[in-house]
Scaffold this motif. Structure first.
Motif: not given
Length: 244
Positions: A91-94, A122-126, A202-204, A206-217
């Motif tokens: 749903a985040d438009g990626q 793309q270049s905007d990817a973390p 893409r990672y806009p 204004e996008g909202v990500s709910h991925f938590d780096l530590w918890r979700d990994n």
């Protein structure tokens, strides 16, 4: 093929309206799954479903259960409504919705296979996401004894619902962000082959990500470990499959 869209939503009130506007032209019925969103997002989804009642069905979960739990609810509704395939999209438009016809074409050519998006970043990817996926895909290759699954975490996929329904009848899938990994590996174990479709991600800003780096990994690591234990007794069958 009788295909619908399944979109899990959690507090994406700003992204969902433009996404639906881009999806409408494809003429696919859509199942929106509100995964216990905030009041503002919940109301936005209710309004969207009311404006587009001819092609949108809204499911509302009472509380946030995670991406996987929301997608499973969407799949079960799609199965109950007689759809043969479900095209999952975040749903985040990626994701690049212009690739939808490619998913549908491949689905028609391979109706019993899962069509998996293979992200082209793309270049905007973390960088953390890009490198983390390499680790995930390494473990998926181990847990399937193959490189059939090009990417284990892309949320842009076309699933054959007969196979999904069979899987759901005897397996409880990871409810959170590890869901995409879990279902792909388990479907592969079940005998469902994969077709990998390159698609831009893409990672806009204004996008909202709910991925938590530590918890979700940590949860993803636990899922890989669980799958590894499940792979061990399947080694003879997986090797025989490759031999054939």
């Amino acid at each position: 093929m009788k295909t619908c869209l399944v979109i899990p939503v959690y507090n994406h009130e700003r992204a969902i309206v433009p996404l639906l506007a881009r999806l409408e032209r494809f003429g696919l019925p859509c199942i929106l799954v509100d995964d216990g969103s905030s009041p503002a997002c919940r109301q936005e989804l209710i309004d969207c479903a009311a404006r587009h009642r001819s092609w949108i069905t809204l499911l509302q979960r009472p509380s946030n259960g995670g991406k996987g739990a929301a997608v499973v609810d969407g799949f079960q509704r799609a199965i109950a409504q007689g759809f043969s395939h479900a095209l999952q999209i975040d749903a985040d438009g990626q994701h690049d919705v212009d690739d939808i016809p490619k998913f549908l074409e491949l689905g028609c050519q391979h109706p019993e296979k899962m069509i998996l998006g293979a992200p082209q970043y793309q270049s905007d990817a973390p960088k953390s996401r890009v490198h983390g996926r390499k680790i995930t895909n390494f473990w998926i290759a181990i847990n399937t004894l193959s490189t059939a699954i090009g990417d284990g975490m892309c949320g842009f996929r076309l699933y054959p619902l007969t196979a999904v329904g069979q899987l759901l009848s005897h397996s409880r899938l990871a409810p959170g962000m590890a869901f995409d990994i879990d279902i792909a590996v388990r479907l592969y174990w079940q005998g469902v082959d994969a077709v990998n479709l390159p698609t831009a991600v893409r990672y806009p800003l204004e996008g909202v990500s709910h991925f938590d780096l530590w918890r979700d990994n940590l949860k993803i690591s636990a899922t890989h470990a669980h799958l590894f234990c499940g792979m061990l007794p399947r080694i003879p069958r997986l090797l025989a499959r490759h031999w054939r």
